[in-house]
Design a protein around this motif. Structure first.
Motif, PDB file in Angstrom:
ATOM      1  N   THR A 104      17.702 -24.301 -16.484  1.00 40.32           N
ATOM      2  CA  THR A 104      16.527 -24.248 -17.338  1.00 40.32           C
ATOM      3  C   THR A 104      15.321 -24.000 -16.446  1.00 40.32           C
ATOM      4  OG1 THR A 104      16.116 -26.603 -17.212  1.00 40.32           O
ATOM      5  CG2 THR A 104      17.473 -25.866 -19.032  1.00 40.32           C
ATOM      6  N   CYS A 105      14.438 -23.170 -16.917  1.00 40.17           N
ATOM      7  CA  CYS A 105      13.275 -22.799 -16.115  1.00 40.17           C
ATOM      8  C   CYS A 105      12.018 -22.917 -16.962  1.00 40.17           C
ATOM      9  CB  CYS A 105      13.451 -21.362 -15.630  1.00 40.17           C
ATOM     10  SG  CYS A 105      12.003 -20.756 -14.765  1.00 40.17           S
ATOM     11  N   LEU A 106      11.104 -23.751 -16.517  1.00 37.90           N
ATOM     12  CA  LEU A 106       9.837 -23.923 -17.220  1.00 37.90           C
ATOM     13  C   LEU A 106       8.759 -23.329 -16.324  1.00 37.90           C
ATOM     14  CD1 LEU A 106       9.779 -25.427 -19.868  1.00 37.90           C
ATOM     15  CD2 LEU A 106       9.009 -27.470 -18.654  1.00 37.90           C
ATOM     16  N   GLU A 107       8.241 -22.168 -16.697  1.00 39.99           N
ATOM     17  CA  GLU A 107       7.247 -21.530 -15.816  1.00 39.99           C
ATOM     18  C   GLU A 107       5.900 -22.221 -15.949  1.00 39.99           C
ATOM     19  OE1 GLU A 107       7.218 -17.282 -15.615  1.00 39.99           O
ATOM     20  OE2 GLU A 107       9.393 -17.195 -15.886  1.00 39.99           O
ATOM     21  N   HIS A 108       5.327 -22.542 -14.817  1.00 42.06           N
ATOM     22  CA  HIS A 108       4.043 -23.248 -14.766  1.00 42.06           C
ATOM     23  C   HIS A 108       4.042 -24.483 -15.678  1.00 42.06           C
ATOM     24  CE1 HIS A 108       2.677 -20.049 -12.234  1.00 42.06           C
ATOM     25  NE2 HIS A 108       3.034 -19.167 -13.142  1.00 42.06           N
ATOM     26  N   GLY A 109       5.121 -25.213 -15.578  1.00 42.21           N
ATOM     27  CA  GLY A 109       5.258 -26.448 -16.360  1.00 42.21           C
ATOM     28  C   GLY A 109       4.707 -27.653 -15.596  1.00 42.21           C
ATOM     29  N   PHE A 110       4.760 -28.803 -16.244  1.00 39.66           N
ATOM     30  CA  PHE A 110       4.206 -30.040 -15.676  1.00 39.66           C
ATOM     31  C   PHE A 110       5.301 -31.108 -15.546  1.00 39.66           C
ATOM     32  CE2 PHE A 110       0.762 -27.874 -17.804  1.00 39.66           C
ATOM     33  CZ  PHE A 110      -0.336 -28.056 -16.974  1.00 39.66           C
ATOM     34  N   ILE A 111       5.190 -31.893 -14.479  1.00 38.78           N
ATOM     35  CA  ILE A 111       6.058 -33.068 -14.322  1.00 38.78           C
ATOM     36  C   ILE A 111       5.158 -34.261 -14.034  1.00 38.78           C
ATOM     37  CG2 ILE A 111       7.831 -34.210 -12.909  1.00 38.78           C
ATOM     38  CD1 ILE A 111       9.036 -31.674 -12.205  1.00 38.78           C
ATOM     39  N   ALA A 112       5.347 -35.341 -14.763  1.00 31.94           N
ATOM     40  CA  ALA A 112       4.607 -36.571 -14.446  1.00 31.94           C
ATOM     41  C   ALA A 112       5.583 -37.551 -13.806  1.00 31.94           C
ATOM     42  CB  ALA A 112       4.011 -37.173 -15.717  1.00 31.94           C
ATOM     43  N   VAL A 113       5.098 -38.207 -12.748  1.00 31.87           N
ATOM     44  CA  VAL A 113       5.945 -39.112 -11.976  1.00 31.87           C
ATOM     45  C   VAL A 113       5.218 -40.436 -11.794  1.00 31.87           C
ATOM     46  CG1 VAL A 113       7.078 -39.478  -9.738  1.00 31.87           C
ATOM     47  CG2 VAL A 113       6.935 -37.168 -10.686  1.00 31.87           C
ATOM     48  N   LYS A 114       5.900 -41.529 -12.074  1.00 36.38           N
ATOM     49  CA  LYS A 114       5.301 -42.846 -11.847  1.00 36.38           C
ATOM     50  C   LYS A 114       6.293 -43.726 -11.103  1.00 36.38           C
ATOM     51  CE  LYS A 114       2.560 -46.295 -14.116  1.00 36.38           C
ATOM     52  NZ  LYS A 114       2.077 -46.821 -15.371  1.00 36.38           N
ATOM     53  N   ASP A 115       5.836 -44.345 -10.035  1.00 36.71           N
ATOM     54  CA  ASP A 115       6.696 -45.202  -9.211  1.00 36.71           C
ATOM     55  C   ASP A 115       8.009 -44.489  -8.849  1.00 36.71           C
ATOM     56  OD1 ASP A 115       4.814 -47.262  -9.341  1.00 36.71           O
ATOM     57  OD2 ASP A 115       5.651 -47.974 -11.247  1.00 36.71           O
ATOM     58  N   LEU A 147      12.102 -30.785  -4.360  1.00 36.36           N
ATOM     59  CA  LEU A 147      11.625 -29.862  -3.336  1.00 36.36           C
ATOM     60  C   LEU A 147      10.717 -28.824  -3.988  1.00 36.36           C
ATOM     61  CD1 LEU A 147      15.150 -29.078  -1.824  1.00 36.36           C
ATOM     62  CD2 LEU A 147      13.574 -30.902  -1.108  1.00 36.36           C
ATOM     63  N   VAL A 148       9.773 -28.332  -3.231  1.00 34.76           N
ATOM     64  CA  VAL A 148       8.987 -27.186  -3.689  1.00 34.76           C
ATOM     65  C   VAL A 148       9.352 -26.004  -2.792  1.00 34.76           C
ATOM     66  CG1 VAL A 148       6.699 -26.252  -4.134  1.00 34.76           C
ATOM     67  CG2 VAL A 148       7.114 -28.720  -4.392  1.00 34.76           C
ATOM     68  N   ILE A 149       9.846 -24.955  -3.432  1.00 36.96           N
ATOM     69  CA  ILE A 149      10.323 -23.767  -2.708  1.00 36.96           C
ATOM     70  C   ILE A 149       9.300 -22.645  -2.867  1.00 36.96           C
ATOM     71  CG2 ILE A 149      12.225 -22.072  -2.562  1.00 36.96           C
ATOM     72  CD1 ILE A 149      13.050 -25.028  -2.032  1.00 36.96           C
ATOM     73  N   GLY A 150       9.049 -21.921  -1.797  1.00 33.59           N
ATOM     74  CA  GLY A 150       8.095 -20.812  -1.894  1.00 33.59           C
ATOM     75  C   GLY A 150       8.365 -19.734  -0.869  1.00 33.59           C
ATOM     76  N   GLY A 151       7.642 -18.628  -1.029  1.00 28.39           N
ATOM     77  CA  GLY A 151       7.722 -17.558  -0.031  1.00 28.39           C
ATOM     78  C   GLY A 151       8.937 -16.668  -0.171  1.00 28.39           C
ATOM     79  N   MET A 152       9.572 -16.659  -1.338  1.00 33.18           N
ATOM     80  CA  MET A 152      10.762 -15.811  -1.504  1.00 33.18           C
ATOM     81  C   MET A 152      10.421 -14.444  -2.107  1.00 33.18           C
ATOM     82  SD  MET A 152      12.932 -17.696  -0.064  1.00 33.18           S
ATOM     83  CE  MET A 152      13.981 -16.252  -0.047  1.00 33.18           C
ATOM     84  N   GLU A 153       9.119 -14.221  -2.404  1.00 30.61           N
ATOM     85  CA  GLU A 153       8.746 -12.944  -3.025  1.00 30.61           C
ATOM     86  C   GLU A 153       8.645 -11.837  -1.979  1.00 30.61           C
ATOM     87  OE1 GLU A 153       6.908 -15.715  -3.060  1.00 30.61           O
ATOM     88  OE2 GLU A 153       6.815 -16.425  -5.135  1.00 30.61           O
ATOM     89  N   ASP A 154       8.917 -10.597  -2.400  1.00 27.06           N
ATOM     90  CA  ASP A 154       8.623  -9.427  -1.574  1.00 27.06           C
ATOM     91  C   ASP A 154       7.401  -8.752  -2.178  1.00 27.06           C
ATOM     92  OD1 ASP A 154      10.810  -9.772   0.070  1.00 27.06           O
ATOM     93  OD2 ASP A 154      12.109  -8.467  -1.138  1.00 27.06           O
ATOM     94  N   ALA A 210       7.434  -6.206  -5.319  1.00 28.35           N
ATOM     95  CA  ALA A 210       8.616  -6.399  -6.170  1.00 28.35           C
ATOM     96  C   ALA A 210       8.338  -7.503  -7.173  1.00 28.35           C
ATOM     97  CB  ALA A 210       9.822  -6.773  -5.329  1.00 28.35           C
ATOM     98  N   ALA A 211       8.983  -7.407  -8.338  1.00 30.67           N
ATOM     99  CA  ALA A 211       8.798  -8.450  -9.355  1.00 30.67           C
ATOM    100  C   ALA A 211      10.134  -9.105  -9.635  1.00 30.67           C
ATOM    101  CB  ALA A 211       8.235  -7.820 -10.635  1.00 30.67           C
ATOM    102  N   HIS A 212      10.331 -10.298  -9.088  1.00 31.12           N
ATOM    103  CA  HIS A 212      11.565 -11.034  -9.363  1.00 31.12           C
ATOM    104  C   HIS A 212      11.266 -12.162 -10.330  1.00 31.12           C
ATOM    105  CE1 HIS A 212      12.844  -9.322  -5.370  1.00 31.12           C
ATOM    106  NE2 HIS A 212      13.902  -9.092  -6.107  1.00 31.12           N
ATOM    107  N   THR A 213      12.257 -12.501 -11.142  1.00 37.73           N
ATOM    108  CA  THR A 213      12.090 -13.651 -12.024  1.00 37.73           C
ATOM    109  C   THR A 213      12.220 -14.924 -11.184  1.00 37.73           C
ATOM    110  OG1 THR A 213      14.441 -13.861 -12.465  1.00 37.73           O
ATOM    111  CG2 THR A 213      13.180 -12.391 -13.933  1.00 37.73           C
ATOM    112  N   VAL A 214      11.834 -16.046 -11.767  1.00 38.86           N
ATOM    113  CA  VAL A 214      11.941 -17.322 -11.045  1.00 38.86           C
ATOM    114  C   VAL A 214      13.407 -17.634 -10.686  1.00 38.86           C
ATOM    115  CG1 VAL A 214      11.538 -19.812 -11.183  1.00 38.86           C
ATOM    116  CG2 VAL A 214       9.780 -18.212 -12.005  1.00 38.86           C
ATOM    117  N   PRO A 215      14.356 -17.520 -11.635  1.00 42.43           N
ATOM    118  CA  PRO A 215      15.758 -17.767 -11.234  1.00 42.43           C
ATOM    119  C   PRO A 215      16.231 -16.820 -10.129  1.00 42.43           C
ATOM    120  CG  PRO A 215      15.549 -17.857 -13.609  1.00 42.43           C
ATOM    121  CD  PRO A 215      14.232 -17.352 -13.091  1.00 42.43           C
ATOM    122  N   GLU A 216      15.754 -15.590 -10.132  1.00 48.34           N
ATOM    123  CA  GLU A 216      16.131 -14.661  -9.051  1.00 48.34           C
ATOM    124  C   GLU A 216      15.577 -15.128  -7.703  1.00 48.34           C
ATOM    125  OE1 GLU A 216      16.513 -10.484 -11.613  1.00 48.34           O
ATOM    126  OE2 GLU A 216      14.659 -10.908 -10.521  1.00 48.34           O
TER     127      GLU A 216
END
Ligand code: GUN
Ligand code: FE
Length: 430
Positions: free
Chosen positions: A22-33, A379-386, A389-395
Motif C-alpha cells: 500500500t502506498c500513501l503519497e505525501h501521507g501523514f503518520i502520527a507517533v506517540k511514545d 526508515l526514510v529512503i531517498g535519492g533513488m530518482e534519476d 525520469a519519472a518513476h512511481t513510488v513503488p518503482e
C-alpha cells in the motif's frame, strides 16, 4: 502526561499481506511514545496546528527484519565464497568462530555487527552466536543497550565438530539452561534455543534442549534441510526420525515459542505438515544459498501452503547485511527456479518486500508494518530518482532494493527515536 505526538509526512509504503503493497503519497503518520497512532492521507482535525516533519518525496517504510544471521561470522563476509557448505564450515567458519572463546575478540566484533545492521535498516533480528557462554552473554547485553528487537541464542554443538569448537553434552545443556535463565524477562531481546543443526547435535543433547524449551518456554532456531547433503546426513545420523523437521516435532521443540527454521530448501511433505501445524517461521537467505550452492527455497509453494516466510542475510554464508538486497535477490532466485522448473511460480517484488518487513517482523510482535498500534520502527529512503525520469513510488522502492544502499537510508527511527548507528556503536565500545 505523555509526550506530544510526532507527525511525519512522506510517501508511506507498507506491506499488509504477502503480495500487497500500500502506498500513501505525501501521507501523514502520527507517533506517540514510539507507537503509531494513525496513518492518513489527510491529517485529522485533532492534529491541526501540530508541527509536521516533512520528508517531501522521501519514502517512509517499516524497518527490516533479519531472521537468520550469525553475529559470530561477521568477519567472514565475502571470504571463502567459492566453497560449498561443508568445506566452508570446516575451512573458514569453525576456526573463526573458535576465536570467541576470547572475550576481547567478542568485544571487538559484536559492536560492529549491531552498527552494520542498523546502518542497513535492520532493527529486528534473530542471531546465532557461538558455543561460548561469556561471548553470548556480552552480545545479549549489547543488543539490549542498542534498543534492537532480537532473539539470540548460545549455539549447541556436541558432535561432528572440531576439537577446538565442541562441548560435552552436559556442558552444552548446563550452559544453555543458564543462558536462558539469566536472560529471560526482557521486552525486546529474548533468548532462544540454537542447536546449530542436527548433524552437530546428539540425540541426548536435542532431548535435553527440548526439555529446557518446555520448562522455560523458549523457542527454537536452527538450520533445516539446507542442502541435500545436510538432509541425507541427518537421516543417516537420526534413523529413528523421518526427516529433519520430524526430529524437532517429536522431541517437543515446537510449542514453546517461535520456531525459526533457516533455508528450508528441500522440505518433504512431512516437514511441510509440521511447519504448517505449528505455525513455524521459515527464513529464505538468497545470497547464502547461492554462495554455498545449497539450492533455492520454494517460496511460492511455502506461501501456497500458508507457511510463515521471512528473509535472512545468513552472514557469513551470505555476504551483505542489507535485507532490502535480499528482497531483490529473492525475486531473482525465484525466476531462476521457474526457469529450471517450469511448474514452479516465481514471486513478485511485493511478495519479497512483505518477507523483508511484515513477514519477519511478525515474530517480534507489533513491528514490520506501518499501521496503528505498531511500533514506529521505520526508515526514510531517498535519492533513488534519476534526473529526467519519472518513476512511481513503488518503482523507486524496488530500485532501492536492487541498486540502493545504506546511503539511501536517510533516517532511522527505532521505537520512534531517531537513531544513529555510529552513536550506538560508540556506546557499545565505551
Ligand atoms: N549449517 C550449519 N552451520 C551453518 C552455518 O554456520 N551456516 C550455514 N549457512 N549453514 C550451516
Ligand atoms: Fe546459517
Amino acid at each position: 502526561m505523555g509526550k506530544r505526538s510526532e507527525i511525519y509526512r512522506g510517501n508511506i509504503v507498507t506491506s499488509p499481506a504477502m503480495g500487497e503493497l500500500t502506498c500513501l503519497e505525501h501521507g501523514f503518520i502520527a507517533v506517540k511514545d514510539g507507537v503509531i497512532e494513525g496513518v492518513w492521507q489527510q491529517l485529522p482535525a485533532g492534529y491541526a496546528g501540530a508541527e509536521v516533519t516533512d520528508f517531501g518525496d522521501g519514502i517512509i517504510i517499516p524497518a527490516f527484519s533479519d531472521l537468520h544471521i550469525h553475529a559470530s561470522q561477521y568477519t567472514e563476509r565475502g571470504v571463502g565464497m567459492d566453497s560449498l557448505l561443508f568445506d566452508w564450515l570446516n575451512n573458514y567458519t569453525f576456526p573463526q568462530e573458535a576465536g570467541f572463546r576470547d572475550i576481547t575478540y567478542a568485544e571487538t566484533i559484536y559492536p560492529q555487527v549491531i552498527r552494520e545492521l542498523l546502518r542497513h535498516g535492520t532493527m529486528h533480528a534473530s542471531f546465532f552466536t557461538t558455543i561460548h557462554y561469556d561471548a553470548c552473554d556480552l552480545f545479549f547485553w549489547m543488543l539490549e543497550e542498542s534498543g534492537m528487537y532480537a532473539y539470540t541464542g548460545k549455539v549447541n554443538m556436541d558432535m561432528n565438530s572440531p576439537d577446538f569448537l565442541v562441548e560435552t553434552t552436559e556442558e552444552s545443556l548446563r550452559e544453555t539452561d543458564r543462558f536462558i535463565a539469566e536472560h529471560s524477562g526482557g521486552e525486546r531481546v529474548k533468548p532462544i534455543l540454537t542447536p546449530r543443526f542436527a548433524p552437530t547435535c546428539s540425540e541426548a543433547l536435542l532431548k535435553g534442549l527440548a526439555e529446557i524449551g518446555k520448562r522455560r518456554h523458549v523457542g527454537l532456531q536452527t538450520h533445516l534441510v539446507e542442502s541435500r547433503a545436510e538432509s541425507d546426513w541427518t537421516k543417516e545420523l537420526f534413523p529413528a526420525y523421518r526427516t529433519d523437521g520430524d526430529i524437532y516435532e517429536r522431541l517437543g521443540f515446537l510449542e514453546n515459542g517461535p520456531a525459526i527454521f533457516a533455508h528450508v530448501i528441500f522440505p518433504e511433505d512431512v516437514d511441510i505438515g509440521i511447519l504448517k501445524k505449528y505455525g513455524c517461521m521459515t527464513v529464505h537467505c538468497p545470497d547464502a544459498t547461492t554462495n554455498i550452492t545449497a539450492g533455492i527455497m520454494p517460496v511460492s509453494s511455502l506461501k501456497a501452503d500458508g507457511i510463515g516466510i521471512s528473509l535472512g542475510s545468513d552472514i557469513g554464508g551470505g555476504h551483505g547485511a542489507g535485507i532490502y538486497r535480499q528482497a531483490g535477490r529473492a525475486v531473482q532466485l525465484s525466476k531462476m527456479k521457474e526457469f529450471y522448473e517450469p511448474e514452479y511460480r516465481r514471486i513478485k517484488f511485493a511478495d519479497a518486500f512483505y518477507l523483508a518487513t511484515a513477514g519477519g517482523g511478525s515474530v517480534f510482535g507489533d513491528v514490520g508494518q506501518l499501521k496503528e498500534g505498531f511500533r514506529f520502527n521505520a526508515l526514510v529512503i531517498g535519492g533513488m530518482e534519476d534526473k529526467g525520469a519519472a518513476h512511481t513510488v513503488p518503482e523507486l522502492l524496488e530500485r532501492f532494493c536492487y541498486i540502493g544502499d545504506d546511503r539511501n537510508i536517510l533516517r532511522r527511527y527505532l521505537d520512534g527515536v531517531l537513531t544513529d548507528p555510529d552513536e550506538v556503536y560508540a556506546r557499545l565500545v565505551r
